[in-house]
Design an enzyme around this catalytic site. Structure first.
Site, PDB file in Angstrom:
ATOM      1  N   SER A  82      38.573 -31.802 -76.980  1.00  0.00           N
ATOM      2  CA  SER A  82      39.406 -33.004 -76.801  1.00  0.00           C
ATOM      3  C   SER A  82      40.510 -32.743 -75.773  1.00  0.00           C
ATOM      4  CB  SER A  82      40.063 -33.396 -78.125  1.00  0.00           C
ATOM      5  OG  SER A  82      39.091 -33.758 -79.058  1.00  0.00           O
TER       6      SER A  82
ATOM      7  N   GLY B 149      30.656 -38.952 -75.684  1.00  0.00           N
ATOM      8  CA  GLY B 149      31.328 -40.184 -76.108  1.00  0.00           C
ATOM      9  C   GLY B 149      32.763 -40.211 -75.615  1.00  0.00           C
TER      10      GLY B 149
ATOM     11  N   ASP C  39      34.639 -34.028 -87.311  1.00  0.00           N
ATOM     12  CA  ASP C  39      33.576 -33.239 -86.668  1.00  0.00           C
ATOM     13  C   ASP C  39      33.122 -32.052 -87.523  1.00  0.00           C
ATOM     14  OD1 ASP C  39      33.563 -34.922 -84.481  1.00  0.00           O
ATOM     15  OD2 ASP C  39      35.071 -33.764 -83.400  1.00  0.00           O
TER      16      ASP C  39
HETATM   17  C1  S3P Z   1      37.415 -37.046 -80.068  1.00  0.00           C
HETATM   18  C2  S3P Z   1      37.617 -37.822 -81.154  1.00  0.00           C
HETATM   19  C3  S3P Z   1      36.687 -37.894 -82.294  1.00  0.00           C
HETATM   20  C4  S3P Z   1      35.707 -36.731 -82.316  1.00  0.00           C
HETATM   21  C5  S3P Z   1      35.160 -36.425 -80.970  1.00  0.00           C
HETATM   22  C6  S3P Z   1      36.263 -36.145 -79.964  1.00  0.00           C
HETATM   23  C7  S3P Z   1      38.398 -37.114 -78.966  1.00  0.00           C
HETATM   24  O1  S3P Z   1      35.967 -39.091 -82.207  1.00  0.00           O
HETATM   25  O2  S3P Z   1      34.657 -36.988 -83.196  1.00  0.00           O
HETATM   26  O3  S3P Z   1      34.323 -35.267 -81.052  1.00  0.00           O
HETATM   27  O4  S3P Z   1      38.431 -36.203 -78.122  1.00  0.00           O
HETATM   28  O5  S3P Z   1      39.183 -38.075 -78.932  1.00  0.00           O
HETATM   29  P1  S3P Z   1      36.618 -40.459 -82.764  1.00  0.00           P
HETATM   30  O6  S3P Z   1      37.941 -40.543 -82.117  1.00  0.00           O
HETATM   31  O7  S3P Z   1      35.748 -41.580 -82.316  1.00  0.00           O
HETATM   32  O8  S3P Z   1      36.648 -40.289 -84.255  1.00  0.00           O
END
Ligand code: S3P
Length: 446
Positions: A35, A108, A333
Site C-alpha cells: 500500500s 486493484g 488481507d
Molecule cells: C489496499 C486496501 C485494501 C487491501 C488492498 C490494498 C490499499 O483494499 O485489501 O490489498 O492499498 O489501499 P480495500 O481498501 O478495498 O479494502
C-alpha cells in the site's frame, strides 16, 4: 508476458511441489509494504521535485502503478530489489494524456487510485484495463463517489467493470460518503480532491488504513483528519506537493504468513524484521494475541511517519477465534492465512462480516474453503464468512492458488503443516506482492 493484458497470474506453469514437515528457523526481512509503495509512486509523480523511495516493493502490483505513471510522462528510475527508486514529479497538473491503454495488471489499488488521480485531469482522456481478475472486480464503489464530484467514468455494467474510460474534467469538492470502509476508495477521493474546486470531505463507514492521509500530509497537502476514529478526512485544494524521501517499511500482510507459520510449526524460531505496525493494519496481531500466540515486538521505532518493529515468534498451541466486521478493515488481507491457522486450533473458529473477501483478487472465502477442503479441513462457508473446526490433521493435496497471491502463500504454510506432500498450481501468483516468497521459504526451512 507478451500480451499487455497477461500478468503472471494468468499464466500457466508447472505445479510446485510443497513438502510437508520440517521446521523453520532464522530471520526474514519481508518486502516493502504494498500500500505504501503504490502511494509513494503516485504522490511522488504529482509532487514538485524528486521523491526518493527506499524499500519500495519490487513486485508486480507496484510495477503496474509505475508503468501507468511512466506512460503519462513521469520519469521513474528502474525498480529493482534493494535499489533506491527516484520519481521525478510532474506537479499536480503535469500528467500527460497517454497514447496507450493504462494496464493495471492484477492490481486493484492501481486501478482505483488511478481513477481518483485521473478523473480531474481536465480535457484529457484515459482508458484503464487489467487482467482477467481485475476485470471482474467492482469499480462503481470508486466511480460513484467520484461522480458526486462531477467525474465522468464509464465502463461495462454501468461503469462498474473494466475496461474503464475516464474523461478528465474539472471536479467540484463536496462531502462524499464512501459505500464501504475501503482505503482504495477513500484514497481515490483524496487524490481527486487535490485538484477539485473547493474542499472535499470523505466520510468512511469505518476507518480503513490511513497511509494516504499520513503520506499526503508529509508531501504538503492541506489535509485534516477528524471525526470519530479518524473517519472524516478533509482536503482543501491548492497546496503544492513537494517531493519527499519515503522509507517503506516491510509489509505486515506479508509478515502474516511467517507469524502464523512461526506460531504453528513445531520447533520454529523466526524473527521478521522491519515490519510496519501502523495501527490501522495490526488486526492480525490482535487476533493472534487473543489466540495465545507468542509474539514479541522488538526495536519499536518510527520510520518516515510509520511505526515499525521486529517481530519474534515462537510456537505455542493456539486457541480458536471469532471475529467480525469491526476488525475487518485492519486485517482484510490476512483472512486467508487466518483460515489456515484455524485448521490447527482445537475447536471452532468463526470469521463473519467478511463479504469484502469475495471481491478481492479472487473470491477468497470460496477459494480458501475449496482448497482447504481438498486437504481435509472441516469447514462451512457462509455468505459473509467461514466456520472452521480445527484440530484434525490436514493431508497433502493437489492445490491451486486460483491466481491469488495471498492464497498461494497461505496454502504454502498449510502444506508444511500437513501430514503428506502437496502440489500447488499457479504458485507464481505470489510475485504480485512477495516476489521472493518461495526463496525465503526455502532458506528458512530446516
Ligand atoms: C489496499 C486496501 C485494501 C487491501 C488492498 C490494498 C490499499 O483494499 O485489501 O490489498 O492499498 O489501499 P480495500 O481498501 O478495498 O479494502
Amino acid at each position: 508476458m507478451n500480451s499487455p493484458f497477461l500478468s503472471a497470474t494468468d499464466g500457466t506453469s508447472s505445479p510446485r511441489v510443497l513438502t510437508a514437515g520440517g521446521s523453520l528457523s532464522g530471520s526474514v526481512r519481508v518486502p516493502g509494504d504494498k500500500s505504501i509503495s503504490h502511494r509513494s509512486l503516485l504522490f511522488g509523480a504529482i509532487a514538485e521535485g524528486t521523491t526518493t523511495i527506499e524499500g519500495l516493493l519490487p513486485a508486480e502490483d507496484p510495477l503496474s502503478t509505475a508503468a501507468c505513471l511512466r506512460s503519462m510522462g513521469v520519469t521513474i528510475s528502474p525498480i529493482e530489489a534493494g535499489e533506491i527508486v527516484q520519481v521525478e514529479g510532474v506537479g499536480l497538473d503535469g500528467l500527460q494524456e497517454p497514447t496507450a491503454i493504462l494496464d493495471c495488471g492484477n492490481s486493484g489499488t492501481t486501478m482505483r487510485l488511478m481513477l481518483g488521480l485521473l478523473a480531474g485531469r481536465d480535457g484529457r482522456h484515459f482508458i484503464l484495463d487489467g487482467d482477467a481478475s481485475l476485470r471482474r472486480r467492482p469499480m462503481r464503489r470508486v466511480g460513484q463517489p467520484l461522480a458526486s464530484m462531477g467525474a465522468d467514468v464509464r465502463g461495462r455494467d454501468g461503469g462498474n467493470l473494466a475496461p474503464l474510460a475516464v474523461q478528465g474534467t474539472q471536479l467540484k469538492g463536496t462531502v462524499v460518503g464512501t459505500p464501504v470502509a475501503s482505503a482504495q476508495v477513500k484514497s481515490a477521493v483524496l487524490l481527486a480532491a487535490l485538484t477539485a474546486e473547493g474542499s472535499t470531505t470523505v466520510i468512511e463507514p469505518a476507518q480503513s488504513r490511513d497511509h494516504s492521509e499520513r503520506m499526503l500530509k508529509a508531501f504538503g497537502a492541506d489535509l485534516q483528519v477528524g471525526g470519530e476514529m479518524g473517519r472524516h478526512i478533509s482536503v482543501r485544494p491548492g497546496a503544492t506537493l513537494h517531493g519527499q524521501t519515503v522509507v517503506v517499511p516491510g509489509d505486515i500482510s506479508s509478515a502474516a504468513f511467517w507469524l502464523v507459520a512461526g506460531s504453528l510449526v513445531e520447533g520454529a524460531d523466526l524473527t521478521i524484521e522491519n515490519v510496519g505496525l501502523n495501527p490501522t493494519r495490526t488486526g492480525i496481531l490482535d487476533v493472534l494475541e487473543a489466540m495465545g500466540a507468542c509474539i514479541d515486538i522488538l526495536n519499536r521505532r518510527e520510520v518516515a511517519g510509520e511505526p515499525v518493529g521486529d517481530l519474534q515468534v515462537s510456537p505455542t498451541p493456539l486457541k480458536p477465534f471469532h471475529f467480525g466486521e469491526e476488525i475487518m478493515p485492519r486485517l482484510v488481507d490476512e483472512v486467508p492465512i487466518l483460515c489456515v491457522a484455524a485448521c490447527f486450533c482445537d475447536g471452532e473458529s468463526r470469521i463473519s462480516g467478511a463479504s469484502e473477501l469475495r471481491v478481492k483478487e479472487t473470491d477468497r472465502l470460496a477459494v480458501m474453503a475449496r482448497q482447504l477442503k481438498a486437504m481435509g479441513a472441516d469447514l462451512d462457508e457462509h455468505d459473509d464468512g467461514i466456520s472452521i473446526r480445527g484440530g484434525r490433521p490436514l493431508k497433502g493435496a493437489v492445490l491451486d492458488s486460483e491466481t491469488d497471491h495471498r492464497v498461494a502463500m497461505s496454502l504454502a504454510i498449510a502444506s508444511i503443516l500437513a501430514t503428506s506432500d502437496s502440489s500447488l498450481d499457479r504458485s507464481e501468483a505470489a510475485a504480485v506482492s512477495y516476489p521472493n516468497f518461495w526463496d525465503d521459504l526455502e532458506r528458512l526451512r530446516c
